[in-house]
Design an enzyme around this catalytic site. Sequence first.
Site, PDB file in Angstrom:
ATOM      1  N   LYS A   1     -22.122  58.252  16.087  1.00 45.74           N
ATOM      2  CA  LYS A   1     -21.193  58.392  14.954  1.00 45.74           C
ATOM      3  C   LYS A   1     -21.908  58.126  13.631  1.00 45.74           C
ATOM      4  CE  LYS A   1     -17.485  59.547  17.084  1.00 45.74           C
ATOM      5  NZ  LYS A   1     -16.930  60.879  16.878  1.00 45.74           N
TER       6      LYS A   1
ATOM      7  N   GLY B   1     -20.766  43.372  26.305  1.00 44.38           N
ATOM      8  CA  GLY B   1     -20.766  44.182  25.077  1.00 44.38           C
ATOM      9  C   GLY B   1     -19.516  44.033  24.229  1.00 44.38           C
TER      10      GLY B   1
ATOM     11  N   SER C   1     -15.892  55.995  13.445  1.00 39.38           N
ATOM     12  CA  SER C   1     -15.333  54.916  14.244  1.00 39.38           C
ATOM     13  C   SER C   1     -15.749  53.570  13.676  1.00 39.38           C
ATOM     14  CB  SER C   1     -15.873  55.061  15.677  1.00 39.38           C
ATOM     15  OG  SER C   1     -15.660  53.874  16.391  1.00 39.38           O
TER      16      SER C   1
ATOM     17  N   TYR D   1     -22.799  55.403  21.623  1.00 33.99           N
ATOM     18  CA  TYR D   1     -21.644  56.060  20.989  1.00 33.99           C
ATOM     19  C   TYR D   1     -21.603  55.745  19.490  1.00 33.99           C
ATOM     20  CZ  TYR D   1     -16.778  56.786  19.666  1.00 33.99           C
ATOM     21  OH  TYR D   1     -15.644  57.167  19.008  1.00 33.99           O
TER      22      TYR D   1
ATOM     23  N   CYS E   1     -13.111  69.502  28.016  1.00 33.11           N
ATOM     24  CA  CYS E   1     -13.861  68.590  28.898  1.00 33.11           C
ATOM     25  C   CYS E   1     -13.116  67.278  29.070  1.00 33.11           C
ATOM     26  CB  CYS E   1     -15.293  68.374  28.398  1.00 33.11           C
ATOM     27  SG  CYS E   1     -15.402  67.374  26.911  1.00 33.11           S
TER      28      CYS E   1
ATOM     29  N   LYS F   1     -16.452  59.946  23.943  1.00 33.71           N
ATOM     30  CA  LYS F   1     -16.112  58.656  23.324  1.00 33.71           C
ATOM     31  C   LYS F   1     -16.177  57.457  24.255  1.00 33.71           C
ATOM     32  CE  LYS F   1     -11.218  59.035  24.381  1.00 33.71           C
ATOM     33  NZ  LYS F   1      -9.836  58.863  23.994  1.00 33.71           N
TER      34      LYS F   1
ATOM     35  N   ARG G   1     -16.085  41.150  29.428  1.00 31.11           N
ATOM     36  CA  ARG G   1     -16.731  42.445  29.647  1.00 31.11           C
ATOM     37  C   ARG G   1     -17.999  42.487  28.779  1.00 31.11           C
ATOM     38  NH1 ARG G   1     -13.149  47.733  28.270  1.00 31.11           N
ATOM     39  NH2 ARG G   1     -13.283  46.850  26.169  1.00 31.11           N
TER      40      ARG G   1
ATOM     41  N   PHE H   1     -12.827  66.529  15.472  1.00 29.57           N
ATOM     42  CA  PHE H   1     -12.558  65.471  16.460  1.00 29.57           C
ATOM     43  C   PHE H   1     -13.458  65.596  17.686  1.00 29.57           C
ATOM     44  CE2 PHE H   1      -8.246  66.012  14.552  1.00 29.57           C
ATOM     45  CZ  PHE H   1      -7.977  64.709  14.191  1.00 29.57           C
ATOM     46  N   ALA H   2     -13.955  66.800  17.956  1.00 30.41           N
ATOM     47  CA  ALA H   2     -14.624  67.032  19.249  1.00 30.41           C
ATOM     48  C   ALA H   2     -15.793  66.081  19.436  1.00 30.41           C
ATOM     49  CB  ALA H   2     -15.115  68.479  19.325  1.00 30.41           C
ATOM     50  N   GLY H   3     -15.811  65.408  20.571  1.00 28.42           N
ATOM     51  CA  GLY H   3     -16.898  64.478  20.864  1.00 28.42           C
ATOM     52  C   GLY H   3     -16.586  63.721  22.134  1.00 28.42           C
TER      53      GLY H   3
HETATM   54  P1  NAD Z   1     -10.318  62.851  23.263  1.00 30.14           P
HETATM   55  O1  NAD Z   1     -11.396  62.829  24.286  1.00 30.14           O
HETATM   56  O2  NAD Z   1      -8.914  62.740  23.697  1.00 30.14           O
HETATM   57  O3  NAD Z   1     -10.457  64.158  22.348  1.00 30.14           O
HETATM   58  C1  NAD Z   1     -11.702  64.763  22.086  1.00 30.14           C
HETATM   59  C2  NAD Z   1     -11.549  66.237  22.410  1.00 30.14           C
HETATM   60  O4  NAD Z   1     -12.780  66.897  22.137  1.00 30.14           O
HETATM   61  C3  NAD Z   1     -11.220  66.497  23.878  1.00 30.14           C
HETATM   62  O5  NAD Z   1     -10.090  67.343  23.947  1.00 30.14           O
HETATM   63  C4  NAD Z   1     -12.464  67.183  24.433  1.00 30.14           C
HETATM   64  O6  NAD Z   1     -12.128  68.115  25.433  1.00 30.14           O
HETATM   65  C5  NAD Z   1     -13.039  67.803  23.182  1.00 30.14           C
HETATM   66  N1  NAD Z   1     -14.488  68.013  23.192  1.00 30.14           N
HETATM   67  C6  NAD Z   1     -15.457  67.115  23.498  1.00 30.14           C
HETATM   68  N2  NAD Z   1     -16.667  67.674  23.348  1.00 30.14           N
HETATM   69  C7  NAD Z   1     -16.467  68.938  22.923  1.00 30.14           C
HETATM   70  C8  NAD Z   1     -17.338  70.012  22.585  1.00 30.14           C
HETATM   71  N3  NAD Z   1     -18.663  69.893  22.672  1.00 30.14           N
HETATM   72  N4  NAD Z   1     -16.796  71.173  22.175  1.00 30.14           N
HETATM   73  C9  NAD Z   1     -15.444  71.317  22.097  1.00 30.14           C
HETATM   74  N5  NAD Z   1     -14.590  70.352  22.414  1.00 30.14           N
HETATM   75  C10 NAD Z   1     -15.092  69.161  22.817  1.00 30.14           C
HETATM   76  O7  NAD Z   1     -10.658  61.684  22.203  1.00 30.14           O
HETATM   77  P2  NAD Z   1      -9.793  61.120  21.004  1.00 30.14           P
HETATM   78  O8  NAD Z   1      -9.420  59.736  21.344  1.00 30.14           O
HETATM   79  O9  NAD Z   1      -8.750  62.079  20.602  1.00 30.14           O
HETATM   80  O10 NAD Z   1     -10.917  61.036  19.895  1.00 30.14           O
HETATM   81  C11 NAD Z   1     -11.118  62.066  18.933  1.00 30.14           C
HETATM   82  C12 NAD Z   1     -12.317  61.706  18.073  1.00 30.14           C
HETATM   83  O11 NAD Z   1     -12.110  60.426  17.477  1.00 30.14           O
HETATM   84  C13 NAD Z   1     -13.618  61.586  18.881  1.00 30.14           C
HETATM   85  O12 NAD Z   1     -14.668  62.106  18.095  1.00 30.14           O
HETATM   86  C14 NAD Z   1     -13.782  60.101  19.046  1.00 30.14           C
HETATM   87  O13 NAD Z   1     -15.122  59.729  19.182  1.00 30.14           O
HETATM   88  C15 NAD Z   1     -13.191  59.572  17.747  1.00 30.14           C
HETATM   89  N6  NAD Z   1     -12.696  58.194  17.867  1.00 30.14           N
HETATM   90  C16 NAD Z   1     -11.832  57.872  18.885  1.00 30.14           C
HETATM   91  C17 NAD Z   1     -11.396  56.562  19.015  1.00 30.14           C
HETATM   92  C18 NAD Z   1     -10.494  56.176  20.159  1.00 30.14           C
HETATM   93  O14 NAD Z   1     -10.480  54.992  20.522  1.00 30.14           O
HETATM   94  N7  NAD Z   1      -9.715  57.076  20.743  1.00 30.14           N
HETATM   95  C19 NAD Z   1     -11.815  55.579  18.103  1.00 30.14           C
HETATM   96  C20 NAD Z   1     -12.689  55.956  17.077  1.00 30.14           C
HETATM   97  C21 NAD Z   1     -13.117  57.270  16.966  1.00 30.14           C
HETATM   98  N1  UDP Z   2      -9.403  44.563  27.657  1.00 27.21           N
HETATM   99  C1  UDP Z   2      -8.962  43.854  28.767  1.00 27.21           C
HETATM  100  N2  UDP Z   2      -8.745  44.530  29.938  1.00 27.21           N
HETATM  101  C2  UDP Z   2      -8.914  45.871  30.050  1.00 27.21           C
HETATM  102  C3  UDP Z   2      -9.358  46.604  28.921  1.00 27.21           C
HETATM  103  C4  UDP Z   2      -9.601  45.908  27.745  1.00 27.21           C
HETATM  104  O1  UDP Z   2      -8.787  42.632  28.691  1.00 27.21           O
HETATM  105  O2  UDP Z   2      -8.701  46.419  31.151  1.00 27.21           O
HETATM  106  C5  UDP Z   2      -9.630  43.862  26.378  1.00 27.21           C
HETATM  107  C6  UDP Z   2     -11.033  43.990  25.825  1.00 27.21           C
HETATM  108  O3  UDP Z   2     -11.854  42.951  26.318  1.00 27.21           O
HETATM  109  C7  UDP Z   2     -10.792  43.891  24.320  1.00 27.21           C
HETATM  110  C8  UDP Z   2      -9.416  44.507  24.130  1.00 27.21           C
HETATM  111  O4  UDP Z   2      -8.789  44.457  25.416  1.00 27.21           O
HETATM  112  O5  UDP Z   2     -10.726  42.541  23.914  1.00 27.21           O
HETATM  113  C9  UDP Z   2      -9.448  45.965  23.669  1.00 27.21           C
HETATM  114  O6  UDP Z   2     -10.294  46.704  24.538  1.00 27.21           O
HETATM  115  P1  UDP Z   2     -10.429  48.292  24.405  1.00 27.21           P
HETATM  116  O7  UDP Z   2     -11.411  48.730  25.443  1.00 27.21           O
HETATM  117  O8  UDP Z   2      -9.077  48.898  24.411  1.00 27.21           O
HETATM  118  O9  UDP Z   2     -11.020  48.499  22.925  1.00 27.21           O
HETATM  119  P2  UDP Z   2     -12.490  48.158  22.349  1.00 27.21           P
HETATM  120  O10 UDP Z   2     -12.969  46.908  23.010  1.00 27.21           O
HETATM  121  O11 UDP Z   2     -13.329  49.351  22.668  1.00 27.21           O
HETATM  122  O12 UDP Z   2     -12.263  47.975  20.895  1.00 27.21           O
END
Ligand code: NAD
Ligand code: UDP
Length: 337
Positions: free
Chosen positions: A152, A293, A124, A148, A34, A84, A291, A80-82
Site C-alpha cells: 500500500k 504481529g 490502509s 500488505y 478472485c 488484503k 496473535r 479498490f482491486a487488491g
Molecule cells: P475485497 O477482497 O472484498 O475486494 C477487493 C476486490 O478486488 C475483490 O472483489 C477482488 O476480486 C478484486 N481484485 C483483486 N485483485 C484484482 C485484480 N488484479 N484485478 C481485478 N480485480 C481484483 O476487499 P475489500 O475489503 O473490499 O478491500 C478493498 C480495498 O481496500 C483493497 O485494496 C484493500 O486492500 C483495501 N483495504 C481494505 C481494508 C479491509 O479491512 N477490508 C482495510 C484497508 C484497506
Molecule cells: N481478534 C480476535 N479474534 C479473532 C480475530 C481478531 O481476538 O478471531 C482480535 C485481534 O487480535 C485484534 C482485533 O480483534 O485485536 C481486530 O482484529 P482484525 O483482524 O479484525 O483487525 P486488524 O488486527 O487487522 O486490525
Amino acid sequence: MTILVTGGTGYIGSHTVVQLLEAGHEVLVLDNLCNSKAQVIDRITKIAGKAPGFIEGDVRDRALLKQLFAKHPIETVIHFAGLKSVAECGQKPLLYYDNNVSGSIVLFEEMKNAGVKSIVFSSSATVYGEPVFLPYTEAHPLKPINVYGHSKLMVEQVLQDLALSDRAWKVALLRYFNPVGAHHSGLIGEDPAGIPNNLMPFVAQVAVGKRAKLSVFGDDYDTKDGTGVRDYIHVDDLASGHLAALQYLQKNQGVLTVNLGTGQGTSVFELIHAFEKAANKKIPYEVVARRAGDLPEYYADAVYSKTALDWQAQHGIDRMCVDTWRWQSQNPNGFGQ
Ligand code: NAD
Ligand code: UDP
C-alpha cells in the site's frame, strides 16, 4: 460522471458502487472475481434500482484496460482491486506485490495514456506500522510491518511521484481503518472465503452457528480491558468518504492523504458485547494466546477528514453490529455459489 471502479464487486467496492449509482453516476465495475462473486452485481442493482456495467477482468490486463478507456468516457477511477490478507501476504510476497503494486502501475499507465488523471486509491492504516503516538494523524511516520502494508505504501509513493511529475493529476489516498458492517437492506455485506481472519466476520459466523466459538487473541494487552483495540468504521460511512473524496478532486489538484476512521477505539470485548445485544444471543468465546504481529491498539485522528472532506463517520459500533447481523442472518452462506 462515468467512474471506473476496480474491485467493485468486493466488500467496500460494492457498498461504494451503490452510493455512486444512487448519486446519479455511471459506474463501470472491473473485477477478476478472485475474492468476490458476480451475484453481487444483481444485489447492487436491486438496491440502487440501476445496474452498473460489469467487466470480469484483471487490472494487470493492459489490453483490456486500453479497450475500456477507449470505449467509455471514464473521467475518474476508484481503485479498490487488491489482495488484503495480512495472514497470507508474508507467504506470498510476489503475488501481493504483483497484484497490488504492478497491477496499480499498469492501471496508472493506461489512465495516463487515456488522459484520465483522477484517482481515489484504497490505502490502509497499516502504512503507519507501530504507533509512535496515538491517535494516528496523517503525519505519523510510515513504517509498515508486513508485505500488505508495504504494498500500500509503495502505491502511495508511486501516486505521489506521478502527481509531482504532472500537476494535472488529482489523487486521493484514503487510509482506511477497520471496515465492518453491511448495507441496511441486508443484501450486500462482507463474505470472506474460508475461515475469517478478521474479528467482526468471525463473530458474525459464531452468532449464526457456522463456528462454535470465537478465539480472543490475548486479554493481557495494556488497553482498557486487556483486549486489542481498533477503530471500526461502518462500510457505508467508508463508502460515503469516497464520494466526498470525488467531490474534493473536482475542485483540487495534487495529492490528498486522509484517514477514514471514526477516531473511536473499541476493544474485542466491547465488540462482542455490542454484537450480543444486536443479535440477542450469547457469543461463546475463549481467551487464547496473542496473535503474532498484532498491535495492542490503534485508531485514527479523524480531524483532517472532517476539515478536508467535510465528512465524518455517522454510525457507532451498535449500528455496525446490527447491520452485520442482519446481513449474516439473512445470508448465512454469504452470496452462495
Ligand atoms: P475485497 O477482497 O472484498 O475486494 C477487493 C476486490 O478486488 C475483490 O472483489 C477482488 O476480486 C478484486 N481484485 C483483486 N485483485 C484484482 C485484480 N488484479 N484485478 C481485478 N480485480 C481484483 O476487499 P475489500 O475489503 O473490499 O478491500 C478493498 C480495498 O481496500 C483493497 O485494496 C484493500 O486492500 C483495501 N483495504 C481494505 C481494508 C479491509 O479491512 N477490508 C482495510 C484497508 C484497506
Ligand atoms: N481478534 C480476535 N479474534 C479473532 C480475530 C481478531 O481476538 O478471531 C482480535 C485481534 O487480535 C485484534 C482485533 O480483534 O485485536 C481486530 O482484529 P482484525 O483482524 O479484525 O483487525 P486488524 O488486527 O487487522 O486490525
